[in-house]
Design a protein around this motif. Sequence first.
Motif, PDB file in Angstrom:
ATOM      1  N   THR A  11      13.504 -12.562 -34.872  1.00 59.91           N
ATOM      2  CA  THR A  11      12.838 -13.579 -34.196  1.00 59.91           C
ATOM      3  C   THR A  11      12.755 -13.245 -32.733  1.00 59.91           C
ATOM      4  O   THR A  11      13.480 -12.286 -32.264  1.00 59.91           O
ATOM      5  CB  THR A  11      13.533 -14.865 -34.085  1.00 59.91           C
ATOM      6  OG1 THR A  11      14.875 -14.533 -33.955  1.00 59.91           O
ATOM      7  CG2 THR A  11      13.640 -15.545 -35.639  1.00 59.91           C
ATOM      8  N   ASP A  13      10.136 -11.343 -30.745  1.00 58.55           N
ATOM      9  CA  ASP A  13       8.804 -10.653 -30.782  1.00 58.55           C
ATOM     10  C   ASP A  13       8.879  -9.887 -32.208  1.00 58.55           C
ATOM     11  O   ASP A  13       9.080  -8.722 -32.350  1.00 58.55           O
ATOM     12  CB  ASP A  13       8.891  -9.548 -29.595  1.00 58.55           C
ATOM     13  CG  ASP A  13       7.734  -8.798 -29.399  1.00 58.55           C
ATOM     14  OD1 ASP A  13       6.964  -8.886 -30.310  1.00 58.55           O
ATOM     15  OD2 ASP A  13       7.564  -7.913 -28.478  1.00 58.55           O
ATOM     16  N   GLU A  14       8.496 -10.683 -33.244  1.00 61.28           N
ATOM     17  CA  GLU A  14       8.345 -10.429 -34.736  1.00 61.28           C
ATOM     18  C   GLU A  14       7.349  -9.149 -34.849  1.00 61.28           C
ATOM     19  O   GLU A  14       7.955  -8.274 -35.471  1.00 61.28           O
ATOM     20  CB  GLU A  14       7.773 -11.666 -35.380  1.00 61.28           C
ATOM     21  CG  GLU A  14       8.691 -12.775 -35.668  1.00 61.28           C
ATOM     22  CD  GLU A  14       8.764 -13.588 -34.497  1.00 61.28           C
ATOM     23  OE1 GLU A  14       7.839 -13.546 -33.423  1.00 61.28           O
ATOM     24  OE2 GLU A  14       9.486 -14.789 -34.521  1.00 61.28           O
ATOM     25  N   GLU A  15       6.427  -8.874 -34.070  1.00 57.29           N
ATOM     26  CA  GLU A  15       5.638  -7.757 -34.367  1.00 57.29           C
ATOM     27  C   GLU A  15       6.186  -6.534 -34.014  1.00 57.29           C
ATOM     28  O   GLU A  15       6.443  -5.525 -34.521  1.00 57.29           O
ATOM     29  CB  GLU A  15       4.339  -8.123 -33.698  1.00 57.29           C
ATOM     30  CG  GLU A  15       3.529  -6.845 -33.940  1.00 57.29           C
ATOM     31  CD  GLU A  15       2.011  -7.168 -33.353  1.00 57.29           C
ATOM     32  OE1 GLU A  15       1.244  -6.173 -32.811  1.00 57.29           O
ATOM     33  OE2 GLU A  15       1.636  -8.257 -33.302  1.00 57.29           O
ATOM     34  N   ARG A  16       6.892  -6.580 -32.654  1.00 59.68           N
ATOM     35  CA  ARG A  16       7.632  -5.400 -31.943  1.00 59.68           C
ATOM     36  C   ARG A  16       9.072  -5.103 -32.963  1.00 59.68           C
ATOM     37  O   ARG A  16       8.976  -4.012 -33.388  1.00 59.68           O
ATOM     38  CB  ARG A  16       7.976  -5.414 -30.711  1.00 59.68           C
ATOM     39  CG  ARG A  16       8.593  -4.360 -30.014  1.00 59.68           C
ATOM     40  CD  ARG A  16       8.791  -4.322 -28.573  1.00 59.68           C
ATOM     41  NE  ARG A  16       9.744  -3.294 -28.362  1.00 59.68           N
ATOM     42  CZ  ARG A  16       9.298  -2.229 -27.847  1.00 59.68           C
ATOM     43  NH1 ARG A  16       7.725  -1.990 -28.026  1.00 59.68           N
ATOM     44  NH2 ARG A  16      10.206  -1.215 -27.723  1.00 59.68           N
ATOM     45  N   ASN A  17       9.497  -6.092 -33.366  1.00 61.58           N
ATOM     46  CA  ASN A  17      10.779  -5.971 -34.188  1.00 61.58           C
ATOM     47  C   ASN A  17      10.559  -5.364 -35.563  1.00 61.58           C
ATOM     48  O   ASN A  17      11.131  -4.457 -36.130  1.00 61.58           O
ATOM     49  CB  ASN A  17      11.505  -7.323 -34.113  1.00 61.58           C
ATOM     50  CG  ASN A  17      12.263  -7.685 -32.851  1.00 61.58           C
ATOM     51  OD1 ASN A  17      12.557  -6.876 -32.120  1.00 61.58           O
ATOM     52  ND2 ASN A  17      12.535  -9.051 -32.668  1.00 61.58           N
ATOM     53  N   THR A  18       9.458  -5.840 -36.265  1.00 62.12           N
ATOM     54  CA  THR A  18       9.132  -5.320 -37.623  1.00 62.12           C
ATOM     55  C   THR A  18       8.643  -4.016 -37.302  1.00 62.12           C
ATOM     56  O   THR A  18       8.939  -2.938 -38.120  1.00 62.12           O
ATOM     57  CB  THR A  18       8.028  -6.137 -38.144  1.00 62.12           C
ATOM     58  OG1 THR A  18       8.259  -7.430 -38.249  1.00 62.12           O
ATOM     59  CG2 THR A  18       7.650  -5.452 -39.405  1.00 62.12           C
ATOM     60  N   LYS A  19       8.018  -3.457 -36.481  1.00 61.67           N
ATOM     61  CA  LYS A  19       7.676  -1.957 -36.123  1.00 61.67           C
ATOM     62  C   LYS A  19       8.702  -1.253 -35.956  1.00 61.67           C
ATOM     63  O   LYS A  19       9.060  -0.066 -36.121  1.00 61.67           O
ATOM     64  CB  LYS A  19       6.675  -1.900 -34.870  1.00 61.67           C
ATOM     65  CG  LYS A  19       6.154  -0.623 -34.633  1.00 61.67           C
ATOM     66  CD  LYS A  19       5.332  -0.486 -33.252  1.00 61.67           C
ATOM     67  CE  LYS A  19       4.589   0.922 -33.060  1.00 61.67           C
ATOM     68  NZ  LYS A  19       3.945   0.994 -31.749  1.00 61.67           N
ATOM     69  N   ARG A  22      10.884  -0.686 -38.834  1.00 62.60           N
ATOM     70  CA  ARG A  22      10.269   0.474 -39.813  1.00 62.60           C
ATOM     71  C   ARG A  22      10.712   1.929 -39.332  1.00 62.60           C
ATOM     72  O   ARG A  22      10.966   2.763 -40.133  1.00 62.60           O
ATOM     73  CB  ARG A  22       8.928   0.386 -40.064  1.00 62.60           C
ATOM     74  CG  ARG A  22       8.576  -0.772 -40.983  1.00 62.60           C
ATOM     75  CD  ARG A  22       7.122  -1.120 -40.867  1.00 62.60           C
ATOM     76  NE  ARG A  22       6.903  -2.581 -41.752  1.00 62.60           N
ATOM     77  CZ  ARG A  22       5.665  -3.173 -41.365  1.00 62.60           C
ATOM     78  NH1 ARG A  22       4.777  -2.854 -40.597  1.00 62.60           N
ATOM     79  NH2 ARG A  22       5.584  -4.078 -42.282  1.00 62.60           N
ATOM     80  N   ASP A  42      10.933  -6.156 -44.176  1.00 63.24           N
ATOM     81  CA  ASP A  42       9.877  -5.883 -44.909  1.00 63.24           C
ATOM     82  C   ASP A  42      10.160  -6.581 -46.280  1.00 63.24           C
ATOM     83  O   ASP A  42       9.092  -7.359 -46.919  1.00 63.24           O
ATOM     84  CB  ASP A  42       9.640  -4.512 -45.136  1.00 63.24           C
ATOM     85  CG  ASP A  42       8.751  -3.916 -44.157  1.00 63.24           C
ATOM     86  OD1 ASP A  42       8.049  -4.631 -43.507  1.00 63.24           O
ATOM     87  OD2 ASP A  42       8.814  -2.608 -43.762  1.00 63.24           O
ATOM     88  N   SER A  45       9.256 -10.361 -46.022  1.00 63.45           N
ATOM     89  CA  SER A  45       8.082 -10.651 -45.056  1.00 63.45           C
ATOM     90  C   SER A  45       7.029 -11.770 -45.852  1.00 63.45           C
ATOM     91  O   SER A  45       6.156 -12.235 -44.889  1.00 63.45           O
ATOM     92  CB  SER A  45       7.165  -9.231 -45.071  1.00 63.45           C
ATOM     93  OG  SER A  45       6.611  -8.898 -46.122  1.00 63.45           O
ATOM     94  N   THR A  48       8.155 -17.467 -45.213  1.00 62.63           N
ATOM     95  CA  THR A  48       7.793 -17.862 -43.892  1.00 62.63           C
ATOM     96  C   THR A  48       9.001 -18.786 -43.384  1.00 62.63           C
ATOM     97  O   THR A  48       9.644 -19.626 -44.014  1.00 62.63           O
ATOM     98  CB  THR A  48       6.697 -18.903 -43.406  1.00 62.63           C
ATOM     99  OG1 THR A  48       6.909 -20.185 -44.600  1.00 62.63           O
ATOM    100  CG2 THR A  48       5.411 -18.221 -44.085  1.00 62.63           C
TER     101      THR A  48
END
Length: 101
Positions: A11, A13-19, A22, A42, A45, A48
């Motif tokens: 939580t 910055d979900e996009e950056r944390n997911t990147k 990985r 992942d 993912s 929700t």
Amino acid sequence: MKMIYMSHPFTGDEERNTKDARYMENLLLKLYPGSCVVNPLDLFSGMTAEDEKGYVKILACCLEVLGRCDMIFMCTGWKSSAGCKAELALALQKGIEVAYD
């Protein structure tokens, strides 16, 4: 085969944390060849966490998977994540090996 659970913040910055997660997953696969690295960002993912009930359900799934792993790897930023702290607490309670980034 050693199973390594990767504890990484999500939580905020979900996009950056997911990147970032990985990237860490690939690094751990190189550091621990022959291991199975579990990346819950992942793995869950499709679920929700739009409300507290969803967040709690995802965390419960994470803890269930962690309980079956041999090691937990605490990624950078874990100290500011309630979920990561819960994962570490369970790992310590169950005697799961802990490694830190």
